[in-house]
Every structure is written in structure tokens, then in C-alpha cells.
Write an enzyme that holds these catalytic residues in place. Structure first.
Site, PDB file in Angstrom:
ATOM      1  N   GLY A  54       0.831  -1.194   0.000  1.00 25.80           N
ATOM      2  CA  GLY A  54       0.000   0.000   0.000  1.00 25.80           C
ATOM      3  C   GLY A  54       0.860   1.235   0.000  1.00 25.80           C
ATOM      4  CB  SER A  55       0.050   4.746   0.787  1.00 26.50           C
ATOM      5  OG  SER A  55      -0.328   4.715   2.144  1.00 26.50           O
TER       6      SER A  55
ATOM      7  CD  GLU B   3       4.785  -3.520  -3.796  1.00 31.30           C
ATOM      8  OE1 GLU B   3       5.161  -2.342  -4.025  1.00 31.30           O
ATOM      9  OE2 GLU B   3       3.744  -4.013  -4.229  1.00 31.30           O
ATOM     10  CG  LEU B   4       5.826   0.583   1.562  1.00 31.50           C
ATOM     11  CD1 LEU B   4       6.580   1.428   2.570  1.00 31.50           C
ATOM     12  CD2 LEU B   4       4.445   0.221   2.075  1.00 31.50           C
TER      13      LEU B   4
ATOM     14  CD  GLU C 139       2.396   5.150  -5.139  1.00 35.83           C
ATOM     15  OE1 GLU C 139       2.631   4.034  -5.631  1.00 35.83           O
ATOM     16  OE2 GLU C 139       2.045   5.298  -3.945  1.00 35.83           O
TER      17      GLU C 139
END
Length: 1153
Positions: free
Chosen positions: A897-898, A917-918, A1047
């Protein structure tokens, strides 16, 4: 009255009077004011039982009275606090109609040295709670007052009485007198009283009987059973009427556990006469009468006149002995050979039995209460007696436990007090020492009087106590949730119930899996002594079931009307009043219920009207009428069925043109369960899943609570961890391959659900399904090649002869939080390695895209090799999901996620291993066009705009060498302009909606900020509709703009030229992110330079950063994450190394001495 006028001590006379009344036990806690009485009891044949609390003594004595109809046990207490402790038990007996006598002490009334110390006006306090409460002020009054107290206690309506004996009166001398007990005959109703009822029943077609608490008397029970069996009248019981009839009888329809909209109310709605025997207004009403004109008649039969109110106002009342009244009516109707129309009731019974089947064979753990009750009924003999405390399980016992013998289910539906279950079981064992006695208590109620274990052990009782443990005040929590209040302060921190029992000298047991329960119970009732069995339970299913009952009951009634005609309803019935309302009620019924009712109808579809009235001796005229009615009903039913079928067909066609969709698990309008401990749970419909293109609700998903999360964590950290770790590797491989096979078989369903919930173009969704399949296949291969290491460890003299074996073991339970953008593949990248590693897991899917995860959960739930305790898939709120991060029973957290959320979770994750896992703002460098202009343009267009740019490795920053910049820009912009935006379900759509309107607004705001600061807008930039954003290309964006630094997660690219390769590598690194980068170059040196110097998790040469192979190590550096995904590397994260050191393992020892 006796003639012996000799002197006797008052306390001795009192005890003689108790013996004269047949008292066998005095139960309670004496104080100094009772010492004279205690001394008199010492010389008596009456047995004294010392309890640990006066309230429990009162419960014990009330239960003895309930079972015997007599006062065989008297409750004893001291003055003041001891006497006030009786109040709850007195209220319990008063409302429940249980004969008992309370005997309390008091300070001297003629002289005392303690003023008002402990003095309370006990008699005044008890007058509202008892039938008779008096102070014995003179020893000469003992015989008459005792006789009256016992007489009042046992006559209708039975209840408690109280005598207060001051200590100075107890020690006095008085004359010996006793009153001999004489029986009191209940008044018999005269024949005129029954004529009106008989006349009504002679004209009735479908009468039904309800038996209430006051019908649960010895003679009445026998008369009612004969009435039902001989006249073949169907019967319903109230909760306190259970056991009056044998509930295995073909005429028993069920227990009125709730007052309306239950299955049995379908039967009441079609009845034209209700015979209400023994109605007691202290119980919740079994039905509610409607005001106004009505053709349905209610006949009241009881020892007392009806208590008329807005819910109960019978037209005929028969007051007197119930047994005699029922017998008189039966004899008159039997002489008439009266036959009633039983067919609709039989059908309702069949429907009800089918609707109540789900849950009874549920093997989830903690146990479903319906399964607990079903197993109890299988294990316990017919004469076993249940003593219930009060809680949500009480409703379930009333509904599911079939009482065979009278007073074998001691259920309190009057005061409904907690804390009575254990004491009542002791009272039951006093009366029935040879029958198995089982107390059923919730954890809250049990602890209110658990001290009485000491009493049970001390006096050698044989009882089994089931403690249904949900670590909460479950019923109140259910009510709190039903009133839409936040969860607050209803959870319990319970003791170790096994050790708690053992501390009192009882035998403690704990059920650790569902299949153990029946054997544990069987052992307990077959072994003497006091047994306490902790049974972990969940009430979630109960809550779900009770919410569904009204709609299912309405569906049963609708089907009865369809089958037997609308004339079956009376004016005051409350069924759906139109076909449209009936259809709506039918939709609300659960799919499982509907299927079960269809099964019943199919099995009965060929029955003739003659077989429908099997066992009835009809006249030829009645047969003709029945045949005519059946023909009419059949015709109406066929017409309605055809209409319904046509409507159903139209619905199916409009939903999807593909016949394949008819086989899908999830369709528009469905209610979708979550998967708790490997089983579907239809808890609620709290989460609306939107079709991201139409912005309409597609379906509703159940949302898990904190309690559900706790259940899931408990299971994966205990049974689940053990079972998953023990799975042979070939079995793990088979589980993984089964998911791959099922996903491939259901690929179109999975793709369409992804498109609907995510907005992803159908072509991209199909690609994601294929990646899911590949991920599970890769994991299946990896699971059978998880090798260890072996080697010599003799690195120094001190380690001479040592060897080591290193092996990887499952780390333990894994918590998983997956994002919305790849609901299938990112789930697979977590779940597949966990199964391969032997780790149980709990998944929280993104609330906006839960369907993919739930479909995978369904596939796993249907796999016989996958341990149910090994996984849960739980859509939930952040508050409920906090435990995924903070609970130390999880050994690894895998989050995608963020960056802001991910690092916050890591900070709260305590000691557990964390894989993050960003996000990213991925860069792509185009240094040459040796791959071909069109090829490079196509790759970058796809990498930037597939899934509307909603990917953490979507191309966001695009750097093109100045020598090729112009050619590339023109071709790229032209290509982007050609992308079709629209309905993602259409085959040629490339650009679908972004996930929400909020995100669309954010993306366009970032684009506007860039143009305001001087960026050139080459194409796009606008929001279309609610949540569509045009594919956008921005040129020369200022590097301080949000769209360049953060992002984006949207369809926009920042394009600019560069001249020096080393400098642009530095610019790629000029970001707080570092997930993946792409470089188009055929210069090997530049490729290696990029690989060596780009600070990111992966460098893709001659393709975009968006490219990922699911077997690669995938993850980022800096703010882009921690650890690596990719099947093999995720397995390493989910396992831990362990070494076994061996000293000279190959050396043979000389064993000869």
C-alpha cells in the site's frame, strides 16, 4: 392440629414443622441469629447444605420446587445482607412460578443490645417479591404460619414465601403444635365453560395449540399429550413450556423463542383458532394479537383469567384446572370424529426443519452454538436435564434442542437472570441424582456464582457445567451492535476456566476443536463428580441467523399461500399483501434457505390431496372439497411459478449476456460472506462494493468485527499453525495447484469481478488472472524444493567432529493487508508463498476491492486438503484490522500500500517480521531507439497508462535523450491520444475509471499545479464524468511539483529530455522512492552503470519499470519498502532457519564393557 401440649423450644418446633411439610433439605448460609435453628437442624433428619452465597441457595430451592411442585428444600439466611442476598432468587421464583420458602433470621424484637446494627425491614422488602412474607412474633404462631407459607407457595400460581424468625423468639419455649398438611384441589371448570371452546373448534379448519409455562404441570402435561396425539392438532411451545409435548412428535412445530416473525408464526398466520394453554404474562409473548376485527379466535385455558393487554385479549376464557379443561375438550371433539386440515402445517414443519438445518453440522471453531446444541442432543439421553443460565445461547437451546421429557430443559424466560445456571443444576441433582445434569452457562453468568463449585464438590454432586466462552457479555454485545452503537466495554478478561475448576476440586476440561466436544461431554456425564467444560464459542452465526429469520419466515408463508391458496390467510394475518411485496420478501431470504425450500417443494410436488391428508378419515364430501381446493391451488401455483420463472429468466438475461455468468459465485445484488476460519459467514451487508464504471452498488459484503478478528487470530495461532506446519510438502503443492486450476477454470468470472470492483479494463483483468495462476503454479514448484544445508562445522579444535544440518521452518501466522489496484495478483503474491511455507494467514483485502480475495477464499474453503483453521479472509474496518499489525501472535506482517501507511504500521508492529511493498514514482530512461520507435512507444504507453496508471511501478517520470526526443515525443503523444477511455467491460477499452471520484479530483489538481508552474500540457489533463481522468502527458514539469515528487497513482506522465546519462541516473535517484526503474539502451556499459548506480529494488533493461516477473525478488528501497516479494523470496521471509548441531554423528560407540 396435634393434641400434644408439651413445651418445646421454638426453633425445635420450627424444624418439626418443616419435617411435617416434607422438607428434606435446608440450603443456605446461617448466621449467629440462626444458631438456635442450626442446632435444631443438627438433631433433625433434614440435611443441611452450606452454600457459598445466599443467592445460590435461593436458586437451588426454587429449582427443587420447580421440578417437584413441592417445597422439599428451604432456603436459610441470616438477617440484613444475608437476607437481602435472597432477593434475586425470590424474584426468580416469583416470576417463574416456582414454589419455595425462604427462612431468614433477625435480631431480637423483644430485646437487643445492638440497636439497629444490620437491621433492614426484610418483610416489607419481600412483600412485592413473594406471595406471603411475615415475621414470627410468637412461638405459638409457628405451626400456622409454616402451614400457610407452604400452602401459599404451592397453590396456583406457585411462588416464593418468606418467614422471618428473630433470634429471641427462636430461643423461647412454646407449646408443641403441628398442622397436618392437606392437599388443595384445583377448581375444575364446569361443562359450560368448555362448550364455547368446543363449538369454535368444531367449526375450525386449522387450529393450533400453544403450551406455556403454566401448562408445565404434571397432570396438565399428560392431558395435553393425549389431546395432541388423539386429535392430531399441531402444537407450539413457549420457552418455559418446552417438554410438555415430546418435541420429536410429528405434530410439534417448534418453540416460540421470539414473539413475531419466526418460522412458527407462519403456522400461526394460517391458523383460524389458537388454543393458548397455560399462558403466563411473565414470559415473552409467543405471539402478538392484532387489534380490530378478526376471524381468528384465541381460546385461553389456564388456572387464572387472562391478563388482558394490547397484545393478548382472548375471545374465550376457560379458567380452572388446565388438565381437566383440555381433557373435556378432547373427549367432546373425539366423539365427533373431528378431522382438521393438517397439510399446511406439515408443509411448514418440513420447511422449518430445512431452514434450521444450516449450522447444526458446522465444524468451525470456536464452535457455532447450533453445533454445540446439536451435539448435546445426540449425546445426552432423553431424561438428561439441562439447566440454563441466561444469554444468547438460551434462544438457540429453545429453538434447536428437542426436549423429549417434561422439565428436562430448565429455561428461565421470566426473570431471565444470569448466575442461576450452576445453582439450578445443583438443585436438579438433589431431586434427580440418577439423571445426567448439564448446566449451560455463558462465561459472564457462570462467574457470577461459580463459587458454588465448592458446594457441589463438598457434597458430592454429579453435574457437568458447560461454560460457553466468547470472552464477552455476548447477548448485550449483540444488542449493542443491533442498535448501531459502537462496541464499548462488554469484553471480558476471563480466568483459565480449567485451572479455576481444579482450584475448587472439580475436574476441568477445555474443548480445543469442534470434533472433540461430543466425546468430552460423553465422558463427563459418564464419570461421577463435578465437571467444568470450557467451550469456546462464537455468536456471529447466531446473530446472522436471527437477522435472516424474519425474511425466511415470510418466504415460508409466501410459499404456503402459493401452494394452498390465498384463502388460507385470515384478515389479521400479516403476510406480504401483494405479489410485489411477496417477491421482495423472497429476495430477502437467504439463498441457502431458498434452495432448501425449493428442495422441499420438489420432493412434495407429486403428492395428491389424498396423501396430503394422510392418516385422516375424511368423509367423501370432505375429500371432494379437498380435491377441488387442491386443484385450484395447483392451478394458481403453476401460474405464479410461470410468472416467477419468466421474471427470473429476464433478470438473468439483463444481468449478463453470457450463460457462464449463471454459474458465477457473485452476481449483482448478492450478499457476499467473508471467510472466517475457512468458512463463509454472512454476518451483515455493511460494505457496499461499487461498480467503478457505473458507480452503482454491485453487491454487499459482510464486514468482520473485532470479535471475528480475534477468532481468526486465535485459530491461526493455535490449531491453524499446527496443522499448516504439519502439511506434507506434496499436500501443500496440491493445494496450490488446485487454486491454479480453479482460477483458470473460473478465469472469466475472476476477470469480470476485477473489472467491476476495480475499474480495470477487461483485457488487463484477464492478464491479472493469468498472473495469479502463474504465481500459484510457481509456489507449487517451490514448495517441493525447499532444501536445507548440511556441512562440517569443525572450524576449530574445540569444534572437532561437529556437523550441522540447517533447515527452514514456518515462521508462524502471517497477517496480510492487500491493496485495491491488483486485488488478485498482489493477494496471490502473499497467499501462495504462505501456503508453500506452511504458514497460516489472515488477509484483509482492500475495502474497495474485496471480491477477488473472497473468491480465492472460496476456492480455498472448498479444498479438502486446506485446513479450515489455516486461513481467514476478512474485510474489516481499520479499527478491527489493527490487530493484524499489533497482535504479537502474528509472526510476520505483509503489507502492500502507500508509504505513509506502511511505515506507520511498521512502527506499531512490535517484534514481528515486516515486509512492506510500498509506493513509487517510477522513472524510465530512453537512451536509444534500437528496439524500434513503435516498440518503445507501445511499451511506455502501456507502462504509463495500463489500469489508468494505478500501479506503484507505473511510468511517472519519463526521461528521453535529446537526440531522439522530438521523434519520440510526437509518436508518444499521438499514441496516447488514441487510447480509448470508457466502459472497462468492453473489449477495446484501454483506459477505465480510477478508483474513486476523490482520487480523480486529486489527480487533476496535481496536473493543474504543474501547468500553473509552467509545464506544457501535451494531451489530456481533464476529468471526465465522476471518476475518469484523461491520459495525460506533461512536458518539462518543475521538479518541485507534487506530481513529480509523489506517487501519482493516476494516468499522467512527466516527460523531459536529457543529455548526459550519468546525470540522468542521478536524477532518477533524486526521489524518496526506489522501487523499480526502466532503461531502454543496447549499450551494455550503460545498462551495467544503471544497474550499479540506480538506487532502487530493480532495474529493467529495454522495458518499462512496470514490468514484473512473479518469480523475481520484488521490492524497493528508501520509502518504497522493506523486504522482498516474489514467491521464493517471500517463502524465505515466511520461514526461519534452525540448525541442529551434532557431535561426531558418524562415530560408532563401543558398547562393550
Amino acid at each position: 392440629m396435634g393434641d400434644d401440649k408439651s413445651k418445646i423450644k421454638v426453633s425445635d418446633l420450627l424444624v418439626k414443622a418443616l419435617e411435617n411439610e416434607g422438607v428434606e433439605y435446608v440450603v443456605g448460609i446461617p448466621g449467629e441469629e440462626n444458631l438456635d435453628v442450626l442446632e435444631s437442624l443438627r438433631k433433625s433428619k433434614i440435611k443441611v447444605i452450606l452454600t457459598r452465597h445466599e443467592q445460590a441457595a435461593g436458586f437451588i430451592c426454587a429449582t427443587v420446587g420447580r421440578l417437584t411442585g413441592q417445597v422439599k428444600a428451604v432456603a436459610l439466611s441470616t438477617l440484613g445482607p444475608g437476607a437481602t442476598n435472597f432477593t434475586t432468587a425470590a424474584a426468580f421464583a416469583h416470576l417463574g412460578g416456582m414454589p419455595c420458602v425462604f427462612l431468614t433470621g433477625q435480631k431480637g424484637i423483644r430485646s437487643t443490645k445492638q440497636a439497629e446494627f444490620q437491621i433492614v425491614d426484610i418483610v416489607s422488602m419481600y412483600q412485592p417479591l413473594t406471595k406471603y412474607a411475615k415475621t414470627i412474633t410468637d412461638g405459638n404462631l409457628v405451626p400456622s404460619m409454616v402451614r400457610r407459607a407452604f400452602r401459599e407457595a404451592t397453590t396456583e400460581k406457585p411462588g416464593p414465601t418468606l418467614l422471618e424468625l428473630p433470634e429471641d423468639i427462636a430461643s423461647m419455649q412454646t407449646e408443641f403444635n403441628l398442622f397436618e398438611p392437606t392437599p388443595v384441589r384445583r377448581p375444575v371448570t364446569d361443562e359450560k365453560g368448555t362448550h364455547g371452546a368446543v363449538d369454535i373448534l368444531r367449526n375450525a379448519k386449522r387450529p393450533i395449540m400453544i403450551v406455556g409455562a403454566a401448562a408445565n404441570r404434571h397432570r396438565a402435561r399428560r392431558a395435553i399429550r393425549e389431546f395432541v396425539d388423539e386429535l392430531k392438532i399441531h402444537v407450539v411451545s413457549t420457552q418455559m413450556g418446552k417438554g410438555v409435548v415430546d418435541e420429536r412428535s410429528e405434530f410439534f412445530l417448534g418453540c416460540a423463542a421470539i414473539s413475531s416473525k419466526d418460522y412458527i408464526h407462519a403456522a400461526l398466520d394460517i391458523s383460524d383458532v389458537i388454543i393458548m394453554v397455560g399462558h403466563d404474562t411473565t414470559e415473552k409473548p409467543p405471539f402478538i394479537m392484532s387489534s380490530g376485527a378478526s376471524s381468528r379466535k384465541v381460546i385461553h385455558i389456564s388456572f387464572d383469567p387472562a391478563h388482558v393487554d394490547s397484545t393478548y385479549f382472548p375471545q374465550v376464557e376457560i379458567v380452572g384446572d388446565c388438565a381437566n379443561a383440555v381433557w373435556q375438550i378432547k373427549e367432546k371433539l373425539r366423539a365427533d370424529n373431528k378431522v382438521f386440515d393438517a397439510a399446511p402445517f406439515r408443509r411448514i414443519k418440513e420447511y422449518t426443519d430445512e431452514c434450521m438445518q444450516p449450522g447444526t453440522d458446522d465444524d468451525q471453531f470456536p464452535m457455532n452454538v447450533a453445533r454445540v446444541i446439536t451435539d448435546m442432543r445426540k449425546v445426552l439421553p432423553d431424561d438428561a436435564i439441562l439447566s440454563l443460565d441466561n444469554g444468547l445461547y438460551k434462544v438457540m437451546v429453545a429453538r434447536y434442542y428437542k426436549a423429549v421429557e417434561p422439565l428436562t430443559v430448565l429455561l428461565d424466560n421470566a426473570l431471565a437472570t444470569m448466575g442461576a445456571g450452576l445453582p439450578n443444576a445443583i438443585g436438579t441433582n438433589l431431586v434427580s441424582p440418577d439423571q445426567p445434569v448439564v448446566a449451560i452457562c455463558g462465561d459472564g453468568g457462570y462467574l457470577m456464582n461459580s463459587e458454588e463449585l465448592a458446594t457441589a464438590v463438598q457434597y458430592g454432586f454429579n453435574i457437568t457445567v458447560l461454560v460457553l466462552n466468547d470472552n464477552a457479555l455476548g447477548m448485550i454485545k449483540w444488542k449493542q451492535e443491533g442498535m448501531n452503537f459502537d462496541e464499548y466495554n462488554l469484553d471480558l478478561r476471563n480466568p483459565d476456566f480449567v485451572k479455576h475448576a481444579e482450584a475448587f476440586g472439580a475436574q476441568g476440561h477445555r474443548v480445543s476443536k469442534t470434533e472433540e466436544f461430543a466425546d468430552v461431554l460423553r465422558h463427563c456425564i459418564g464419570t461421577k463428580g463435578v465437571h467444568v467444560v470450557e467451550v469456546p464459542v462464537t455468536y456471529r452465526w447466531v446473530s446472522d441467523m436471527l437477522e435472516k429469520v424474519p425474511s425466511e419466515a415470510s418466504e415460508i408463508l409466501r410459499r404456503i399461500v402459493d401452494e394452498f391458496g390465498e384463502d388460507i390467510l385470515l384478515g389479521d394475518s400479516l403476510p406480504p399483501s401483494s405479489k410485489e411485496e411477496a417477491d421482495e420478501a423472497s429476495k430477502e431470504a437467504s439463498e441457502e434457505c431458498t434452495k432448501r425450500l425449493d428442495k422441499v417443494r420438489r420432493s412434495n410436488s407429486e403428492r395428491s390431496s389424498t396423501s396430503e391428508t394422510k392418516g385422516c378419515e375424511e368423509s367423501q364430501q370432505e375429500k371432494s372439497a379437498s380435491s377441488s381446493s387442491a386443484t385450484k391451488s395447483s392451478s394458481e401455483s403453476k401460474s405464479k411459478s410461470a410468472s416467477t420463472s419468466e421474471k427470473s429468466e429476464n433478470k438473468s438475461t439483463s444481468q449478463s449476456d453470457s450463460k457462464e455468468s449463471e454459474k458465477w459465485s457473485i452476481n449483482k445484488g448478492d450478499s457476499v460472506p467473508f471467510y472466517l476460519v475457512g468458512r463463509p459467514v454472512y454476518a451483515n451487508e455493511d460494505l457496499e462494493v461499487m461498480d467503478k464504471h457505473t458507480n452503482e452498488v454491485f453487491c454487499k459484503v459482510a464486514v468482520a468485527t473485532k470479535s471475528d478478528m480475534e477468532t481468526a487470530i486465535h485459530e491461526v495461532s493455535t490449531t491453524g499453525a499446527r496443522k499448516m506446519a504439519a502439511l506434507p510438502h506434496y499436500v501443500r503443492k496440491e493445494i496450490l495447484m488446485n487454486v491454479a486450476r480453479e482460477a483458470r477454470r473460473r478465469s472469466e468470472e475472476l476477470a469480470m469481478m476485477t473489472t467491476i470492483e476495480n475499474g480495470k479494463a477487461i483485457s488487463d483483468a484477464r492478464g491479472e488472472v493469468e498472473r495469479l495462476v502463474q504465481t500459484f503454479e510457481i509456489a507449487a514448484e517451490e514448495t517441493v524444493r525447499m532444501y536445507g544445508e548440511a556441512g562440517d562445522m569443525d572450524i576449530a579444535k574445540r569444534a572437532h567432529g561437529y556437523q550441522g544440518i540447517v533447515k527452514r521452518f514456518p515462521r508462524g501466522p502471517v497477517s496480510m493487508i492487500s491493496p485495491f489496484n491488483f486485488p488478485l495478483n498482489l493477494l496471490a503474491s502473499k497467499v501462495a508463498p504462505a501456503i508453500a511455507a506452511g504458514c497460516p494467514f489472515v488477509v484483509k483485502p482492500a475495502s474497495r476491492t474485496p471480491l477477488g480475495s473472497l473468491l480465492v477464499g472460496e476456492i480455498l474453503a472448498n479444498d479438502p486438503n486446506m485446513p479450515k483453521e489455516g486461513f481467514s479472509v476478512l474485510p474489516c474496518t481499520r479499527e478491527s484490522g489493527d490487530a493484524l499489525t499489533t497482535d504479537d501472535r502474528f509472526k510476520l506482517l505483509s503489507f502492500t500500500g502507500s508509504a505513509s501507511v506502511g511505515w506507520e504500521l511498521k512502527a506499531k508492529a512490535s517484534k514481528k517480521h515486516v515486509v512492506l511493498e510500498l509506493g513509487g514514482n517510477a522513472a524510465c530512461v530512453v537512451d536509444d531507439l534500437d528496439e524500434g520507435l513503435d516498440t518503445v512507444v507501445q511499451s511506455i504507453t502501456t507502462g504509463a497508462f495500463y489500469q489508468s496508471g494505478q500501479s506503484c511501478i507505473s511510468v511517472q517520470r519519463l526521461f528521453v535523450h535529446e537526440s531522439i526526443y522530438s521523434r519520440f515525443k510526437d509518436a508518444f503523444v499521438e499514441k496516447v491520444k488514441s487510447l480509448k477511455m470508457g466502459d472497462p467491460k468492453e473489449e477495446d477499452t484501454f483506459l477505465g475509471p480510477v478508483i474513486s471520484e476523490k482520487d480523480a479530483d486529486r489527480i487533476t489538481e496535481w496536473i493543474k499545479e504543474a501547468t500553473d508552474k509552467g509545464a506544457n500540457l501535451l494531451t489530456g489533463g481533464n476529468k471526465q464524468g465522476t471518476n475518469f481522468v484523461e491520459a495525460t502527458v506533461l512536458e518539462n514539469v518543475s521538479h518541485d511539483c507534487t506530481i513529480y515528487n509523489e506517487e501519482l497513482f493516476g494516468p499522467a506522465v512527466c516527460l523531459e529530455p536529457y543529455s548526459d546519462f550519468a546525470s540522468i541516473v542521478d536524477e532518477v535517484n533524486n526521489s524518496r522512492y526506489g522501487l523499480q526503474a526502466g532503461v531502454f539502451t543496447n549499450n551494455l556499459s550503460k545498462a551495467h552503470y544503471a544497474f550499479e548506480n540506480m538506487h532502487c529494488g530493480g532495474v529493467v533493461i529495454n522495458n518499462v519499470p512496470s514490468y514484473r516477473i512473479d518469480s523475481q525478488p520484488y521490492g524497493g528501497v528508501k520509502d518504497s519498502g522493506l523486504g522482498r516479494e516474489g514467491v521464493r523470496y517471500a517463502i524465505e521471509d515466511m520461514t526461519e532457519m534452525r540448525i541442529m548441531l551434532m557431535k561426531e554423528p558418524g562415530k560408532l560407540r563401543d558398547t562393550k564393557q
